[in-house]
Design a protein around this motif. Structure first.
Motif, PDB file in Angstrom:
ATOM      1  N   ARG A   8      41.452  -7.485 -11.589  1.00  0.00           N
ATOM      2  CA  ARG A   8      41.920  -8.149 -10.474  1.00  0.00           C
ATOM      3  C   ARG A   8      41.755  -8.109  -9.156  1.00  0.00           C
ATOM      4  NH1 ARG A   8      44.162 -12.458 -12.825  1.00  0.00           N
ATOM      5  NH2 ARG A   8      45.945 -12.384 -11.104  1.00  0.00           N
ATOM      6  N   ALA A   9      41.265  -6.856  -8.950  1.00  0.00           N
ATOM      7  CA  ALA A   9      40.837  -6.528  -7.687  1.00  0.00           C
ATOM      8  C   ALA A   9      39.277  -7.321  -7.253  1.00  0.00           C
ATOM      9  CB  ALA A   9      40.836  -4.939  -7.310  1.00  0.00           C
ATOM     10  N   TYR A  10      38.825  -7.021  -8.566  1.00  0.00           N
ATOM     11  CA  TYR A  10      37.328  -7.831  -8.169  1.00  0.00           C
ATOM     12  C   TYR A  10      37.518  -9.296  -7.962  1.00  0.00           C
ATOM     13  CZ  TYR A  10      32.632  -9.415  -9.222  1.00  0.00           C
ATOM     14  OH  TYR A  10      31.466 -10.249  -9.222  1.00  0.00           O
ATOM     15  N   LEU A  11      38.333  -9.850  -8.923  1.00  0.00           N
ATOM     16  CA  LEU A  11      38.711 -11.474  -8.588  1.00  0.00           C
ATOM     17  C   LEU A  11      39.096 -11.671  -7.059  1.00  0.00           C
ATOM     18  CD1 LEU A  11      40.783 -12.472 -11.695  1.00  0.00           C
ATOM     19  CD2 LEU A  11      38.435 -13.259 -11.263  1.00  0.00           C
ATOM     20  N   ARG A  12      39.995 -10.659  -6.791  1.00  0.00           N
ATOM     21  CA  ARG A  12      40.491 -10.902  -5.304  1.00  0.00           C
ATOM     22  C   ARG A  12      39.315 -10.791  -4.181  1.00  0.00           C
ATOM     23  NH1 ARG A  12      45.055 -11.438  -2.404  1.00  0.00           N
ATOM     24  NH2 ARG A  12      45.178 -10.281  -0.140  1.00  0.00           N
ATOM     25  N   SER A  13      38.462 -10.062  -4.398  1.00  0.00           N
ATOM     26  CA  SER A  13      37.554  -9.909  -3.330  1.00  0.00           C
ATOM     27  C   SER A  13      36.632 -11.054  -3.126  1.00  0.00           C
ATOM     28  CB  SER A  13      36.338  -8.635  -4.031  1.00  0.00           C
ATOM     29  OG  SER A  13      35.631  -9.188  -4.974  1.00  0.00           O
ATOM     30  N   TYR A  14      36.745 -12.085  -4.028  1.00  0.00           N
ATOM     31  CA  TYR A  14      36.059 -13.241  -3.813  1.00  0.00           C
ATOM     32  C   TYR A  14      37.073 -14.499  -3.015  1.00  0.00           C
ATOM     33  CZ  TYR A  14      32.324 -12.637  -7.068  1.00  0.00           C
ATOM     34  OH  TYR A  14      31.351 -12.409  -7.696  1.00  0.00           O
ATOM     35  N   LEU A  15      38.233 -13.846  -2.631  1.00  0.00           N
ATOM     36  CA  LEU A  15      39.290 -14.594  -1.991  1.00  0.00           C
ATOM     37  C   LEU A  15      39.648 -13.938  -0.578  1.00  0.00           C
ATOM     38  CD1 LEU A  15      41.146 -15.775  -4.984  1.00  0.00           C
ATOM     39  CD2 LEU A  15      39.481 -17.118  -4.053  1.00  0.00           C
ATOM     40  N   ILE A  16      39.389 -12.838  -0.266  1.00  0.00           N
ATOM     41  CA  ILE A  16      39.787 -12.059   0.765  1.00  0.00           C
ATOM     42  C   ILE A  16      39.094 -12.678   1.994  1.00  0.00           C
ATOM     43  CG2 ILE A  16      40.538 -10.090  -0.546  1.00  0.00           C
ATOM     44  CD1 ILE A  16      37.924  -8.735   0.956  1.00  0.00           C
ATOM     45  N   THR A  17      40.134 -12.473   3.292  1.00  0.00           N
ATOM     46  CA  THR A  17      39.801 -12.977   4.427  1.00  0.00           C
ATOM     47  C   THR A  17      40.281 -12.159   5.348  1.00  0.00           C
ATOM     48  OG1 THR A  17      41.595 -14.488   4.577  1.00  0.00           O
ATOM     49  CG2 THR A  17      39.942 -15.641   3.727  1.00  0.00           C
ATOM     50  N   ARG A 174      38.304 -19.459 -14.563  1.00  0.00           N
ATOM     51  CA  ARG A 174      39.783 -19.814 -14.768  1.00  0.00           C
ATOM     52  C   ARG A 174      40.577 -18.871 -14.164  1.00  0.00           C
ATOM     53  NH1 ARG A 174      40.400 -18.388 -20.092  1.00  0.00           N
ATOM     54  NH2 ARG A 174      41.348 -16.304 -19.146  1.00  0.00           N
ATOM     55  N   ASP A 175      40.391 -17.391 -14.096  1.00  0.00           N
ATOM     56  CA  ASP A 175      41.156 -16.547 -13.701  1.00  0.00           C
ATOM     57  C   ASP A 175      40.838 -16.513 -12.089  1.00  0.00           C
ATOM     58  OD1 ASP A 175      41.827 -15.566 -16.266  1.00  0.00           O
ATOM     59  OD2 ASP A 175      40.402 -13.762 -16.084  1.00  0.00           O
ATOM     60  N   LEU A 176      40.014 -16.687 -11.719  1.00  0.00           N
ATOM     61  CA  LEU A 176      39.567 -17.020 -10.097  1.00  0.00           C
ATOM     62  C   LEU A 176      40.347 -18.180  -9.615  1.00  0.00           C
ATOM     63  CD1 LEU A 176      38.295 -15.791  -7.527  1.00  0.00           C
ATOM     64  CD2 LEU A 176      36.348 -17.252  -8.095  1.00  0.00           C
ATOM     65  N   GLU A 177      40.399 -19.323 -10.059  1.00  0.00           N
ATOM     66  CA  GLU A 177      41.184 -20.317  -9.844  1.00  0.00           C
ATOM     67  C   GLU A 177      42.837 -20.255  -9.858  1.00  0.00           C
ATOM     68  OE1 GLU A 177      42.177 -23.865  -7.986  1.00  0.00           O
ATOM     69  OE2 GLU A 177      39.908 -23.125  -8.132  1.00  0.00           O
ATOM     70  N   GLU A 178      43.224 -19.682 -10.758  1.00  0.00           N
ATOM     71  CA  GLU A 178      44.392 -19.166 -11.035  1.00  0.00           C
ATOM     72  C   GLU A 178      44.953 -18.412  -9.821  1.00  0.00           C
ATOM     73  OE1 GLU A 178      46.734 -16.198 -14.061  1.00  0.00           O
ATOM     74  OE2 GLU A 178      45.853 -18.010 -15.044  1.00  0.00           O
ATOM     75  N   MET A 179      44.110 -17.279  -9.444  1.00  0.00           N
ATOM     76  CA  MET A 179      44.443 -16.337  -8.414  1.00  0.00           C
ATOM     77  C   MET A 179      44.371 -17.054  -7.161  1.00  0.00           C
ATOM     78  SD  MET A 179      42.863 -12.729  -7.168  1.00  0.00           S
ATOM     79  CE  MET A 179      43.672 -11.747  -8.718  1.00  0.00           C
ATOM     80  N   ARG A 180      43.619 -17.993  -7.079  1.00  0.00           N
ATOM     81  CA  ARG A 180      43.430 -18.923  -5.794  1.00  0.00           C
ATOM     82  C   ARG A 180      44.637 -19.699  -5.574  1.00  0.00           C
ATOM     83  NH1 ARG A 180      38.854 -21.159  -6.316  1.00  0.00           N
ATOM     84  NH2 ARG A 180      37.499 -19.721  -4.762  1.00  0.00           N
ATOM     85  N   ARG A 181      45.201 -20.478  -6.403  1.00  0.00           N
ATOM     86  CA  ARG A 181      46.471 -21.011  -6.755  1.00  0.00           C
ATOM     87  C   ARG A 181      47.677 -20.336  -6.250  1.00  0.00           C
ATOM     88  NH1 ARG A 181      44.256 -24.017 -11.224  1.00  0.00           N
ATOM     89  NH2 ARG A 181      45.649 -22.558 -12.662  1.00  0.00           N
TER      90      ARG A 181
END
Length: 184
Positions: A8-17, A174-181
Motif C-alpha cells: 500500500r505504501a508503494y502504491l501511495r508513493s505514486y500519488l504523493i505530493t 486497479r489498486d492504484l486507481e482505487e487508491m487515487r479515487r
C-alpha cells in the motif's frame, strides 16, 4: 511494516505530493525541486518506471520504515534515499560499453553528483555509496542504510513485476486507481 502495508505504501508513493505528504517533503523538498533531480524524469530506471518515480518510491518507503523505528535518523534516511540513484545517463543504452558494470559503479557516480549539489552528512553519504549491497561487497554501515538498500530491492522487484507480469500489472493499475479515487 507488514507485506500489505508495504505494498500500500508503494502504491501511495505514486500519488504523493508536497501537499498530501508534507512531512516527507519537508525533509527532501530541496532535492525534489532541484532541476538536476527533475531532469532524471527522462530516464527509465526499471521496465517502464522513470528514475524519479523509482527514487521517490524508495525514499518514501524508507522514510516510512525509519519513522516506525526508534532512534533512527529519519532525515538522513529520506535524503540518502532521494540521492541514491543520482546519475545522469540511461544505463540501458550505450552499446559502446560505457555503462558496463553499472550496478557496481553507479553508487560512486551518485555520491559524486550528490556531493556536487548538496551538503551531505556522513550517514547520507554511506547510504548512497552502499545501497547496492549485496551486489557490491560492502554492506550498509547503518540501520538507515540497510533500510534504503532493502527498499531499493523491493521497489525494483515491484517495477519488474509490473512490467513482466500482465496479471500483476492489471492488479497494480486497479489498486492504484482505487487508491487515487479514495484520496480525492
Amino acid at each position: 511494516m507488514t507485506k500489505e502495508q508495504r505494498y500500500r505504501a508503494y502504491l501511495r508513493s505514486y500519488l504523493i505530493t508536497p501537499e498530501n505528504e508534507p512531512g516527507f517533503f519537508a525533509l527532501v523538498r530541496d532535492i525534489w525541486e532541484h532541476p538536476k533531480f527533475q531532469s532524471m524524469s527522462q530516464y527509465i530506471q526499471h521496465a517502464d518506471i522513470t528514475r524519479v518515480q523509482h527514487i521517490v518510491s524508495v525514499a518514501y518507503l524508507s522514510w516510512l520504515e525509519a519513522t516506525e523505528r526508534r532512534r533512527l535518523n529519519v532525515t538522513a534516511t529520506a535524503r540518502g534515499a532521494m540521492l541514491h540513484d543520482l546519475f545522469y545517463y540511461d544505463w540501458h543504452t550505450a552499446g559502446d560499453g560505457t555503462h558496463r558494470l553499472h550496478g557496481y559503479r553507479h553508487p560512486g557516480f551518485a555520491l559524486k553528483n550528490a556531493r556536487a549539489l548538496f551538503t551531505l552528512s556522513d550517514k547520507e553519504a554511506g547510504i548512497i555509496k552502499r545501497h547496492m549491497w549485496p551486489l557490491t561487497p560492502t554492506p550498509p554501515n547503518s540501520r538507515e542504510g540497510l533500510i534504503v538498500s532493502l527498499s531499493d530491492k523491493y521497489c525494483a522487484t515491484q517495477e519488474i513485476l509490473i512490467y513482466k507480469s500482465p496479471s500483476y500489472n492489471r492488479r497494480f493499475r486497479r489498486d492504484l486507481e482505487e487508491m487515487r479515487r479514495s484520496m480525492k
